[in-house]
Scaffold this motif. Structure first.
Motif, PDB file in Angstrom:
ATOM      1  N   LYS A 173     113.220 -17.692  83.945  1.00 25.05           N
ATOM      2  CA  LYS A 173     112.609 -18.225  82.727  1.00 25.05           C
ATOM      3  C   LYS A 173     111.816 -19.488  83.019  1.00 25.05           C
ATOM      4  O   LYS A 173     110.780 -19.750  82.409  1.00 25.05           O
ATOM      5  CB  LYS A 173     113.697 -18.574  81.713  1.00 25.05           C
ATOM      6  CG  LYS A 173     114.330 -17.366  81.047  1.00 25.05           C
ATOM      7  CD  LYS A 173     115.203 -17.803  79.903  1.00 25.05           C
ATOM      8  CE  LYS A 173     115.849 -16.582  79.252  1.00 25.05           C
ATOM      9  NZ  LYS A 173     116.630 -16.938  78.074  1.00 25.05           N
ATOM     10  N   GLY A 215     113.679 -23.614  74.279  1.00 30.01           N
ATOM     11  CA  GLY A 215     112.726 -22.722  74.933  1.00 30.01           C
ATOM     12  C   GLY A 215     113.409 -21.577  75.662  1.00 30.01           C
ATOM     13  O   GLY A 215     112.893 -20.463  75.724  1.00 30.01           O
ATOM     14  N   PHE A 216     114.579 -21.858  76.257  1.00 29.12           N
ATOM     15  CA  PHE A 216     115.267 -20.810  77.013  1.00 29.12           C
ATOM     16  C   PHE A 216     116.095 -19.905  76.115  1.00 29.12           C
ATOM     17  O   PHE A 216     116.595 -18.878  76.555  1.00 29.12           O
ATOM     18  CB  PHE A 216     116.166 -21.440  78.088  1.00 29.12           C
ATOM     19  CG  PHE A 216     115.364 -22.105  79.176  1.00 29.12           C
ATOM     20  CD1 PHE A 216     114.125 -21.582  79.569  1.00 29.12           C
ATOM     21  CD2 PHE A 216     115.825 -23.245  79.810  1.00 29.12           C
ATOM     22  CE1 PHE A 216     113.381 -22.188  80.561  1.00 29.12           C
ATOM     23  CE2 PHE A 216     115.066 -23.861  80.812  1.00 29.12           C
ATOM     24  CZ  PHE A 216     113.852 -23.336  81.187  1.00 29.12           C
ATOM     25  N   THR A 217     116.271 -20.275  74.873  1.00 33.65           N
ATOM     26  CA  THR A 217     116.998 -19.418  73.944  1.00 33.65           C
ATOM     27  C   THR A 217     116.046 -18.326  73.460  1.00 33.65           C
ATOM     28  O   THR A 217     114.903 -18.626  73.113  1.00 33.65           O
ATOM     29  CB  THR A 217     117.499 -20.250  72.750  1.00 33.65           C
ATOM     30  OG1 THR A 217     118.170 -21.395  73.250  1.00 33.65           O
ATOM     31  CG2 THR A 217     118.434 -19.444  71.877  1.00 33.65           C
ATOM     32  N   ILE A 270     113.700 -15.782  71.634  1.00 33.53           N
ATOM     33  CA  ILE A 270     112.924 -16.015  70.424  1.00 33.53           C
ATOM     34  C   ILE A 270     113.499 -15.250  69.239  1.00 33.53           C
ATOM     35  O   ILE A 270     113.422 -15.690  68.103  1.00 33.53           O
ATOM     36  CB  ILE A 270     111.425 -15.669  70.656  1.00 33.53           C
ATOM     37  CG1 ILE A 270     110.566 -16.108  69.453  1.00 33.53           C
ATOM     38  CG2 ILE A 270     111.244 -14.182  70.935  1.00 33.53           C
ATOM     39  CD1 ILE A 270     110.462 -17.592  69.305  1.00 33.53           C
ATOM     40  N   TRP A 290     115.873 -17.251  67.253  1.00 35.10           N
ATOM     41  CA  TRP A 290     115.216 -18.205  66.344  1.00 35.10           C
ATOM     42  C   TRP A 290     114.661 -17.496  65.112  1.00 35.10           C
ATOM     43  O   TRP A 290     114.720 -18.017  64.022  1.00 35.10           O
ATOM     44  CB  TRP A 290     114.103 -18.980  67.063  1.00 35.10           C
ATOM     45  CG  TRP A 290     114.643 -19.825  68.162  1.00 35.10           C
ATOM     46  CD1 TRP A 290     114.374 -19.722  69.486  1.00 35.10           C
ATOM     47  CD2 TRP A 290     115.601 -20.881  68.023  1.00 35.10           C
ATOM     48  NE1 TRP A 290     115.089 -20.637  70.199  1.00 35.10           N
ATOM     49  CE2 TRP A 290     115.858 -21.372  69.323  1.00 35.10           C
ATOM     50  CE3 TRP A 290     116.278 -21.456  66.943  1.00 35.10           C
ATOM     51  CZ2 TRP A 290     116.740 -22.412  69.571  1.00 35.10           C
ATOM     52  CZ3 TRP A 290     117.160 -22.494  67.187  1.00 35.10           C
ATOM     53  CH2 TRP A 290     117.389 -22.960  68.483  1.00 35.10           C
ATOM     54  N   SER A 316     106.239 -14.410  66.978  1.00 36.22           N
ATOM     55  CA  SER A 316     105.918 -15.423  67.988  1.00 36.22           C
ATOM     56  C   SER A 316     104.523 -15.995  67.763  1.00 36.22           C
ATOM     57  O   SER A 316     104.314 -17.209  67.810  1.00 36.22           O
ATOM     58  CB  SER A 316     106.001 -14.814  69.383  1.00 36.22           C
ATOM     59  OG  SER A 316     107.301 -14.358  69.624  1.00 36.22           O
ATOM     60  N   GLN A 339     107.625 -22.659  73.365  1.00 34.51           N
ATOM     61  CA  GLN A 339     107.989 -22.239  74.723  1.00 34.51           C
ATOM     62  C   GLN A 339     108.807 -20.950  74.690  1.00 34.51           C
ATOM     63  O   GLN A 339     108.580 -20.029  75.482  1.00 34.51           O
ATOM     64  CB  GLN A 339     108.810 -23.344  75.416  1.00 34.51           C
ATOM     65  CG  GLN A 339     108.037 -24.616  75.702  1.00 34.51           C
ATOM     66  CD  GLN A 339     107.030 -24.459  76.835  1.00 34.51           C
ATOM     67  OE1 GLN A 339     106.762 -23.342  77.289  1.00 34.51           O
ATOM     68  NE2 GLN A 339     106.445 -25.564  77.261  1.00 34.51           N
ATOM     69  N   SER A 340     109.758 -20.902  73.756  1.00 32.00           N
ATOM     70  CA  SER A 340     110.598 -19.720  73.664  1.00 32.00           C
ATOM     71  C   SER A 340     109.748 -18.487  73.398  1.00 32.00           C
ATOM     72  O   SER A 340     109.936 -17.433  74.025  1.00 32.00           O
ATOM     73  CB  SER A 340     111.633 -19.904  72.560  1.00 32.00           C
ATOM     74  OG  SER A 340     112.330 -18.715  72.340  1.00 32.00           O
ATOM     75  N   HIS A 377     109.616 -15.568  76.203  1.00 29.09           N
ATOM     76  CA  HIS A 377     110.176 -14.260  75.875  1.00 29.09           C
ATOM     77  C   HIS A 377     109.148 -13.294  75.325  1.00 29.09           C
ATOM     78  O   HIS A 377     109.483 -12.378  74.595  1.00 29.09           O
ATOM     79  CB  HIS A 377     111.321 -14.439  74.865  1.00 29.09           C
ATOM     80  CG  HIS A 377     112.389 -15.357  75.346  1.00 29.09           C
ATOM     81  ND1 HIS A 377     112.394 -16.709  75.061  1.00 29.09           N
ATOM     82  CD2 HIS A 377     113.485 -15.142  76.124  1.00 29.09           C
ATOM     83  CE1 HIS A 377     113.436 -17.276  75.622  1.00 29.09           C
ATOM     84  NE2 HIS A 377     114.134 -16.350  76.284  1.00 29.09           N
TER      85      HIS A 377
END
Lengths: 640, 379
Positions: free
Chosen positions: B17, B70-72, B74, B77, B317, B371-372, B376
């Motif tokens: 990632k 960001g690493f979670t 999308i 979210w 996104s 970022q996420s 992703h």
């Protein structure tokens, strides 16, 4: 969400299209920002650099001319005069003590003043000019101006300063201005930058204070280029401000002057109201003082003399002073009784000279009693027992409600300082204030305007005007603002029946004109100006002693209210002489003369006086030093 | 199962990632923040402890938050978007009752050491919720009146709450930020035209209301409008900020007076020199070169976000990225326009540069969402 390939494709193309549109719009806005930067930082940079550098360009405020105040006929009551002064600015002066030392060779500045000045210069921000000396003569001023190049940071200035041409006559109504104090600034949430100008004049009392916003106006500004010593080299631009609004009062300056003169040496107050529209024609409080002293900065001894005078010249007795109204309050009690229906106009009460209540005797002023009296007679002879009896039947709450209806015990909104509310007591009020029950004796005292009842001369004048017209006359002081008339709404009817008011008025007429009237000696003889009135004597102490036997401050207050002409009322007057003794002798003649002056529009003809009073009136008027209309500046003259 | 989840196998996992992060965006954000540290150091008169150091710490926390967000994935979210909106809304209501009052407005909640401005949170949550809404709504329905009304209400409820605080600047940003998402989602242009016409009419009405008994704005807000229209009218009063800000800005010239050499800001001619007016210090000390460079950095951030949005095949996104970039754009465009005298002073800080408690951290977390979405994205 499950979507078909087509849907997804469509969604993507929409977002792409709209995203690009958004990007384009954003790019356009960025371009605008960049162009603005270019314009300010590249094209106009020199101009801004000049503004920023050493602040060689300064913005100076031009104080607006304060609005003028006129009387109802256009005579100038408060004006502005030229004032030459010299200021010093710390950041331009550099070495302040040396510059001040040089300046002292040109101007008479005392050692202590110089020390005070140094302290003030240190306290103020470096860019704020501090006044070194003002009200300079032209010679002194030009001496400084000529030597200015050798005095860095010193600047000779011409300003305007308040002047009250009529002096003491309007001291309480119009008040005075004075330099802005730190206390003043702390009271204002968002102070006008004007107030930071040294010695800027702000209304301190009276109309000057209450109408400050109207009178002040808006500052103009000058952009000036200054050299390194802070001296102005040239003016780059100028925006004129707006002068303050001119106000016209409802007061007639000649009547006001006459009222003051007629009150003479007494500690007294008089109010004249035009009952047809509420215009306050005169509102005098005696003795007065010269407001110009305060504008220039009053000296210690002068101020102490004013403070220590037992006649309290600084207090405005006409609106701030509260007095037991005494027998002038009997109209209130009588009207309340008639309205409540506890007596009829012709019903009589027997006055044996006193009544007994709860083991206490309440005396009538006439120990031998008045016999049987009705409302009219009770007013004419000012019988107390009549009111003791009816008041008990009416009850205090109805009497006080009537008082408030007539304007006593309510605040009248006038642009004057500390307008008092007075007091028309109720049972609830006493419970709240003292935590005690209302007693029947309290009602008896209140019925003749003693006890807790308190009224100002203004309120008594309003009361009289309302009785005369049966309308809720509202007093007003401002006639026009910048030439635009302040509209007068027609006074609302009070809701009092003519059948109740008629006997009251008849009683007041009898006071002046009846065979037994208490103020018969002070009547008006001219038939077209026939007057109605009521005397009052309010006790300052409780024991009944002869007035002449006690010191001045323990004597009774003398009160009088009246109106005329009785057929078609025009003016109402209330008058109080503090510690003057009896209302009929100490207050009534004064009020009659002032009322006559208002009716006649000048010094009244002798024919208007009762025959016996003519010689005295002539002597009085010959002695009186009235203001000469020729010397009074009017709206026609310049704003000097 | 959405299009995105069906392509899960293409999504990077673990340390990979990091490789897929939108690195140019990270560098641009850091560059802008560094400019901020320099300016805060300068306006504090060379004292780093006043503003610069606390700001650096917050930036550190904010960057960490950005990476975590960001690493979670999308879709996580997206699934909590509605919840985020509801929480922000509840906080906004809470601030009405328990909020601290400062500068004549009720804006903050004291949560232990944190001083939270729910309106800051709402700017992000609103964009999230609207993006999720349009992701759920079939695209052919976006322009139907009923389906336009729903997002309008979603925008106007928090806007109304913010207006009562009162905070005109944030209210404007919420409306415009929401409108950007609606625009990107493809709502018919007719709606935008109509609303724009209504706004013009409203502004006219508001100006007419002045001095009457149904006056619609506070006196100080009217005064700001006056000041904007003619700052010279009141040079020592309300116009002071604007005049001094413009003098500082203009006097910078081509290359400025040099770092720490700005006279206007150092001599305390400028109020709020470390917050809303910090751009003037930059412009004074680094001149046109400095000010324009910052504008380029900001534009770069917007450009990379927009690019990321356009290449992303996931509707949520894309809309989220466009919305957050749009909000960020509004921040700096309004702030710059305001200090350069193109707009009335509404109290919007310069993002990542102005000294500001939680605002910066929330903004960086919002870029975490960008970022996420980027990491992703379906490939």
């Amino acid at each position: 969400m499950k979507r078909t390939q087509k849907q997804t494709q469509e969604s993507r193309s929409t977002i792409t299209r709209r995203g690009l549109l958004l990007g384009g719009a954003q790019a356009a806005i960025v371009a605008v920002l960049a162009l603005r930067m270019r314009k300010m930082q590249l094209e106009q940079a020199d101009e801004y650099r000049l503004l920023a550098d050493g602040n060689s360009v300064k913005i100076r405020l031009i104080p607006p001319a304060r609005g003028l105040i006129y009387d109802r006929n256009g005579a100038l009551v408060a004006g502005n005069e030229q004032n030459y002064r010299v200021t010093i600015t710390r950041e331009d002066a550099g070495d302040v003590p040396t510059v001040l030392g040089d300046l002292r060779r040109l101007l008479p500045i005392s050692e202590t003043d110089a020390a005070e000045l140094l302290a003030e210069v240190k306290r103020r921000p470096p860019h704020a000019p501090v006044t070194v000396a003002d009200r300079l003569s032209w010679e002194e001023f030009s001496r400084v101006a000529v030597n200015a190049p050798a005095l860095p940071g010193v600047s000779p200035e011409v300003g305007l300063s308040r002047l009250y041409p009529l002096g003491p006559d309007f001291a309480h109504v119009v008040g005075y201005v004075g330099p802005v104090s730190d206390y003043d600034l702390s009271q204002i949430e968002n102070p006008d930058p004007l107030l930071s100008i040294p010695k800027f004049q702000l209304g301190k009392t009276g109309v000057e204070a209450k109408m400050e916003e109207d009178l002040r106006g808006h500052a103009g500004q000058r952009r000036v280029e200054v050299n390194s010593a802070g001296r102005e080299m040239r003016e780059l631009g100028r925006v004129e401000g707006d002068p303050g609004a001119n106000l016209q009062l409802t007061i007639d300056y000649r009547l006001q002057n006459y009222a003051h003169k007629r009150l003479g040496e007494e500690s007294a107050a008089a109010v004249v109201i035009d009952v047809t529209n509420g215009d306050i024609m005169a509102i005098a409080s005696n003795p007065s003082f010269d407001p110009n002293l305060f504008v220039r900065g009053i000296s210690g001894p002068d101020y102490r003399a004013l403070m220590e005078n037992d006649h309290r010249p600084l207090a405005d007795k006409s609106v701030q002073g509260l007095y037991p109204p005494g027998s002038t309050y009997k109209m209130v009690t009588a009207l309340a009784a008639l309205e409540a229906g506890v007596i009829g106009a012709e019903d009589t009460v027997r006055c044996p000279g006193y009544i007994e209540m709860g083991g206490r005797r309440f005396h009538c002023w006439k120990r031998s009693g008045h016999g049987h009296v009705n409302v009219v007679q009770s007013l004419e002879q000012s019988c107390d027992v009549f009111y003791y009896e009816v008041a008990q039947k009416v009850g205090i709450d109805k009497i006080s409600a009537m008082a408030r209806k007539l304007g006593v015990g309510v605040r009248h909104e006038l642009p004057m300082s500390a307008v008092a509310e007075g007091l028309a007591p109720t049972k609830a009020w006493k419970q709240e204030r003292y935590g005690k029950d209302w007693l029947i004796g309290d009602t008896i005292n209140s019925s003749i305007g003693q006890g807790y009842v308190l009224a100002s001369p203004l309120q008594l004048a309003v009361m009289t005007a309302r009785i005369a017209t049966a309308r809720a006359v509202v007093p007003r002081l401002i006639r026009s603002r910048d030439g635009v008339e302040v509209p007068v709404p027609e006074a609302e009817p009070l809701g009092l029946e003519e059948a109740w008011l008629e006997p009251i008025r008849r009683g007041m007429i009898a006071v002046m004109n009846g065979q037994r009237g208490t103020a018969r000696a002070a009547r008006i003889a001219a038939a077209e100006w026939k007057m109605a009135g009521k005397t009052g004597t309010s006790q300052v102490r409780s024991a009944v002693v002869d007035n002449k036997a006690v010191p001045w401050e323990q004597r009774d207050h003398a009160l009088f209210v009246c109106y005329a002409p009785v057929d078609n009322p025009k003016y109402a007057v209330s008058l109080i002489v503090e510690h003057g003794g009896g209302g009929s002798s100490a207050a009534a003649p004064l009020a009659r003369d002032i009322l006559l002056f208002a009716l006649a529009g000048g010094v009244p003809p002798l024919a208007a006086y009762p025959e016996g009073a003519r010689a005295k009136a002539r002597a009085l008027h010959e002695e009186m030093d009235l203001v000469d209309p020729e010397t009074v500046p009017t709206s026609g003259s310049s704003r000097a | 199962m959405s299009y995105l989840e069906s392509n899960l196998k293409t999504v990077p996992a673990g340390l990979r990632k990091v490789l897929y992060l939108n690195w140019p965006l990270v560098f641009l954000l850091a560059a802008v923040a560094c400019t901020g540290f320099l300016m805060l150091y300068s306006v504090a008169g060379g004292d780093p402890t006043t503003w610069a150091e606390p700001q650096m710490k917050r930036f550190g926390v904010g960057m960490a938050a950005m990476l975590i967000v960001g690493f979670t994935p999308i879709w996580f979210w997206r699934n909590i978007s509605a919840l985020a909106y509801l929480i922000a809304l509840l906080l906004l209501v809470a601030v009405e009752f328990f909020g601290a009052i400062g500068m004549g407005a009720q804006r903050w909640l004291e949560l232990g050491p944190l001083r939270l401005q729910p309106s800051e949170l709402m700017k992000v949550a609103l964009v999230m919720f609207l993006a999720a809404f349009y992701d759920w709504l079939p695209p052919e329905r976006v322009s139907r009146p009923l389906w336009v009304l729903v997002p309008a209400v979603i925008i106007l409820v928090p806007t109304f709450l913010v207006l009562t605080q009162p905070d005109l600047g944030t209210a404007v940003m919420l409306v415009l930020g929401g409108a950007i998402v609606m625009f990107a989602a493809g709502v018919s242009l007719w709606y935008f035209g109509t609303v724009a016409a209504l706004v013009v009419a409203l502004i006219f009405t508001v100006m007419e209301s002045r001095g009457t008994d149904w006056q619609l704005l506070h006196d100080y807000q009217f005064k700001r409008i006056d000041t904007f229209l003619d700052p010279a009218a009141d040079p020592l009063g309300a116009g002071y900020n604007i005049m001094q800000a413009q003098i500082a800005l203009g006097s910078g010239g081509w290359s400025g007076r040099g770092f720490m050499q700005g006279t206007q800001s150092h001599l305390n001619f400028l109020p709020e020199k470390h917050t809303d007016f910090i751009f003037t210090t930059l412009a004074e000390e680094f001149g046109f070169v400095g000010a324009f460079s910052l504008l380029v950095l900001y534009t770069g951030i917007i450009a990379f976000c927009l690019y990321s949005a356009l290449v992303n095949k996931d509707r949520y996104s894309s809309l989220l990225t466009i919305g957050i970039a749009g909000t960020f754009f509004l921040f700096f465009a309004i702030n710059m326009a305001m200090v350069m005298g193109l707009m009335p002073v509404v109290g919007v800080p310069l993002p990542l540069v102005s000294y500001g408690g939680t605002a910066m951290m929330i903004l960086l977390a919002a870029f975490g969402l960008v970022q996420s979405a980027h990491v992703h994205r379906p490939r």
